[in-house]
Each structure stands twice: as structure tokens, then as C-alpha cells.
Motif scaffolding. Structure first.
Motif, PDB file in Angstrom:
ATOM      1  N   ALA A  56      62.400 -29.735  72.873  1.00 43.10           N
ATOM      2  CA  ALA A  56      61.590 -30.835  72.155  1.00 43.10           C
ATOM      3  C   ALA A  56      61.231 -31.758  73.343  1.00 43.10           C
ATOM      4  N   GLY A 113      57.572 -28.580  63.418  1.00 45.48           N
ATOM      5  CA  GLY A 113      57.032 -28.357  64.611  1.00 45.48           C
ATOM      6  C   GLY A 113      57.940 -27.784  65.777  1.00 45.48           C
ATOM      7  N   VAL A 114      58.835 -28.553  65.940  1.00 45.56           N
ATOM      8  CA  VAL A 114      59.921 -27.882  66.921  1.00 45.56           C
ATOM      9  C   VAL A 114      60.621 -26.615  66.474  1.00 45.56           C
ATOM     10  N   SER A 145      58.137 -23.487  66.750  1.00 50.07           N
ATOM     11  CA  SER A 145      57.460 -23.275  67.961  1.00 50.07           C
ATOM     12  C   SER A 145      58.074 -22.431  69.064  1.00 50.07           C
ATOM     13  N   CYS A 169      57.984 -28.384  72.112  1.00 43.97           N
ATOM     14  CA  CYS A 169      56.993 -29.114  71.296  1.00 43.97           C
ATOM     15  C   CYS A 169      57.320 -30.699  71.591  1.00 43.97           C
ATOM     16  N   ARG A 170      56.211 -31.354  71.615  1.00 46.31           N
ATOM     17  CA  ARG A 170      56.158 -32.831  71.908  1.00 46.31           C
ATOM     18  C   ARG A 170      56.049 -33.414  70.495  1.00 46.31           C
ATOM     19  N   ASN A 173      53.204 -34.032  66.078  1.00 41.45           N
ATOM     20  CA  ASN A 173      53.779 -32.921  66.691  1.00 41.45           C
ATOM     21  C   ASN A 173      52.652 -32.284  67.379  1.00 41.45           C
ATOM     22  N   THR A 174      53.195 -31.414  68.459  1.00 40.00           N
ATOM     23  CA  THR A 174      52.266 -30.320  69.070  1.00 40.00           C
ATOM     24  C   THR A 174      52.646 -29.141  68.559  1.00 40.00           C
ATOM     25  N   GLY A 175      53.220 -29.001  67.214  1.00 40.64           N
ATOM     26  CA  GLY A 175      53.647 -27.531  66.732  1.00 40.64           C
ATOM     27  C   GLY A 175      52.188 -26.705  66.272  1.00 40.64           C
ATOM     28  N   GLY A 210      48.658 -28.912  66.255  1.00 37.24           N
ATOM     29  CA  GLY A 210      49.869 -29.484  65.756  1.00 37.24           C
ATOM     30  C   GLY A 210      49.290 -30.511  64.487  1.00 37.24           C
TER      31      GLY A 210
END
Length: 236
Positions: free
Chosen positions: A109, A140-141, A144, A148-149, A167-169, A219
Motif C-alpha cells: 500500500a 482496496g488493499v 488487490s 494499492c494507493r 483508493n485504486t483498488g 477504485g
């Protein structure tokens, strides 16, 4: 004269009923608020204690000490008696939570936080921002395969306070997003849910915005906008 006397008695009774009902509603509202605020994620505490355990075994005492300090700040906030806190304090608590999770997730993350404005001057319900970060990590994290951000933004606007956690999930389908927006989706986590946050915001502010956007494989982002309430207005 008799009619006037009876009318005055009736007005007194109505006034008493209104006052008693108002006080009862305030009590119920305060009780409901505290019940909503009291929801704590036991799994986060369990995982944090496990992290501390392996840190101590690995002789990473400085890191363990840092985690203990941040955990203490979070627990103190969770058991706070006052329903409101400053926006700046919410940012600091979210930072404490992120610090702890960085030790756990490491390269899985990436966390970023942006906070601008006179955030110490305005109030918001306790445990508003941290649960959003917790959800961003959980959905998310944890789901993934790639790093993930998770990004956090808290800004003072001209007439409002703006909060955003993204999040970028894996995101959600349209059907899943609609269920989440309607709060009909069954929560998968064990902490403070989105509906809890929304309810507390509605109870604390006459006007508040709570929006959720998500796209599959892109996300999810949650945005909150509340009216400015200065610390001096708390008692009012």
C-alpha cells in the motif's frame, strides 16, 4: 373568565408537553449518537497487537514504541466522551492509523495525505475520517493483487469543510455501487460503516453531502462536505 382560565391551563399543559418532548428527543439523539460512535473494530486492534508482537520478537523496539503511541491516540479518541472534535484532530488520528497500517502492509500500500486550511478552528464528529481510511484499505488493499494507493484529502473551502478518501483498488460494479449508495449492501468489515458515518453527519449538521463514486478496476472514492462549525459554536 372560566374560558380564559381553561385556555391558560391548556396553554401551560401544551408548553410543558412540548418542553418534555423536546428534552426527550435531545436525550434520545445524544444516546443514539454515542451508540453509533462506540462501534470499534476489534480486528484492527487484534492485528495491531500481532504486529507489535512480531516487532518485539524481532527487536524492533523503536518501531514497536511508535506503534504503541499511535494506537494509544486512536483508542483515546474512540472512547472520547465528546461527540465532536476538530477537523485537525481527525486528520492527526487518520495519520496515526495510517502510520500503524504502513508497518503492516509495507509495499502493498502507498498512502498520501493532504490537509490545507485552518482545520483546528472547525468541528466534525469523532471517528469520521479514520473509518473511511479503514474502508479504503479493507476494500482496496486487501482485495488487490497489485500495490494499492490510498489518498486522503481534507480542505477548508470558503463555506465548507471537504473530506475525500480514495483508493485504486478493484472498485465496484454499477449494481454493487447502487447497493452501497442505498446502504442496502451487507457490510463485510467489522468497524464503523459508511451508514454510521452518514447518520452521525446528518445528526450533527443540518446540511451535509456524502457521495460515493466507484468504477470497476479503477477504485473507489468517498467525498464529504459539511458546513463550517467553529469551536466556539459547540455549546450552542
Amino acid at each position: 373568565g372560566l374560558l380564559t382560565q381553561e385556555f391558560r391551563v391548556m396553554l401551560d399543559k401544551i408548553s410543558t408537553l412540548i418542553r418534555e418532548n423536546y428534552e426527550e428527543q435531545l436525550l434520545l439523539k445524544d444516546t443514539k449518537y454515542k451508540m453509533l460512535q462506540a462501534q470499534i473494530n476489534p480486528h484492527f486492534l487484534y492485528n495491531t497487537l500481532n504486529t507489535l508482537n512480531w516487532m518485539v520478537k524481532a527487536d524492533r523496539n523503536d518501531d514497536a514504541s511508535k506503534v504503541i503511541i499511535e494506537l494509544g491516540l486512536l483508542l483515546r479518541a474512540a472512547f472520547a466522551q465528546e461527540p465532536m472534535t476538530t477537523v485537525a484532530e481527525e486528520v492527526r488520528l487518520a495519520g496515526s492509523y495510517i502510520t500503524i497500517q504502513q508497518f503492516r502492509y509495507r509495499n502493498r500500500a502507498e498512502f498520501t495525505m493532504e490537509a490545507k486550511g485552518d482545520l483546528d478552528a472547525y468541528l466534525i464528529p469523532h471517528m469520521t475520517l479514520q473509518p473511511l481510511v479503514e474502508n479504503a484499505i479493507y476494500y482496496g488493499v486487501d482485495n488487490s493483487l497489485e500495490p494499492c494507493r490510498v489518498s486522503v484529502r481534507v480542505l477548508e473551502e470558503e463555506n465548507a469543510i471537504f473530506l475525500e478518501v480514495a483508493n485504486t483498488g478493484p472498485g465496484m460494479t454499477r449494481e454493487e455501487l447502487e447497493a452501497v449508495r442505498n446502504f442496502t449492501a451487507k457490510p463485510k468489515g467489522h468497524g464503523i460503516g459508511l451508514n454510521n458515518i452518514r447518520e452521525r453527519l446528518k445528526m450533527a449538521f443540518q446540511n451535509s453531502e456524502f457521495t460515493i463514486e466507484s468504477e470497476l478496476d479503477r477504485g473507489t472514492v468517498v467525498r464529504i462536505r459539511v458546513e463550517k462549525r467553529r469551536r466556539a459554536e459547540a455549546n450552542v
